[in-house]
Design an enzyme around this catalytic site. Structure first.
Site, PDB file in Angstrom:
ATOM      1  CB  CYS A   1      -0.794  -0.007   1.373  1.00 37.55           C
ATOM      2  SG  CYS A   1      -1.876   1.573   1.235  1.00 37.55           S
TER       3      CYS A   1
ATOM      4  CB  CYS B   1      -0.591   2.035   5.793  1.00 38.16           C
ATOM      5  SG  CYS B   1      -1.411   0.492   5.041  1.00 38.16           S
TER       6      CYS B   1
ATOM      7  CB  CYS C   1      -5.639  -0.333   2.260  1.00 40.21           C
ATOM      8  SG  CYS C   1      -4.335  -0.924   3.630  1.00 40.21           S
TER       9      CYS C   1
ATOM     10  CB  CYS D   1      -3.987   3.204   5.682  1.00 37.28           C
ATOM     11  SG  CYS D   1      -4.251   3.075   3.786  1.00 37.28           S
TER      12      CYS D   1
ATOM     13  CB  CYS E   1      -9.510  -3.072 -11.796  1.00 37.62           C
ATOM     14  SG  CYS E   1      -8.705  -1.852 -13.317  1.00 37.62           S
TER      15      CYS E   1
HETATM   16 FE    FE Z   1      -2.920   1.161   3.290  1.00 39.50          FE
END
Ligand code: FE
Length: 138
Positions: free
Chosen positions: A54, A57, A103, A106, A126
């Site tokens: 990510c 984060c 995610c 976060c 996607c």
């Molecule tokens: Fe994240």
């Protein structure tokens, strides 16, 4: 311990702090649920053995082993690195039902998941390139 402190810090971010951390375009996509222009990112075509984190984060989210090129200018994956690394929200923003992918750590917007992927799971995640970064790279 350092990771937990980092995640606690992210959880306390307000909009201004997120904007400063992510920059304008990444903030637009990850916190305002935008979409990057097709082919604007660097990860549309699968690389060799990569782990994608990510961009907000640093949580591991996807691997290039599960990535495939559908020719639409975004990175597409059959599955995340672990079931619990992401979660989903129903999204009716363009008039029909889609599932947004976020995610788990976060709450950053990542992209959408569709059911037109390859068997056996038939899933296609996607994802916006700008929401990802490669492990050990900025
Ligand atoms: Fe994240």
């Amino acid at each position: 311990m350092r990771v937990l402190l980092f995640l606690a810090l992210l959880a306390s971010f307000n909009d201004d702090e997120w904007q400063e951390r992510l920059g304008r375009e990444r903030y637009r996509i990850m916190r305002d649920k935008g979409t990057e222009p097709s082919y604007s990112g660097t990860y549309a075509v699968p690389g060799t053995s990569l782990v994608y984190l990510c961009a907000a984060c640093d949580s591991p989210l996807f691997r290039s082993q599960e990535q495939y090129d559908v020719g639409n200018g975004w990175p597409n994956f059959t599955y995340p690195i672990a079931k619990e690394s992401v979660y989903y929200l129903e999204d009716w923003s363009i008039g029909f039902k889609r599932y947004e992918v976020l995610c788990r750590c976060c709450n950053g917007h990542l992209g959408h998941v569709f059911n037109d992927g390859p068997p056996p799971k038939n899933l296609r995640f996607c994802i916006n390139s700008i929401c990802l970064k490669i492990e050990n790279q900025e």
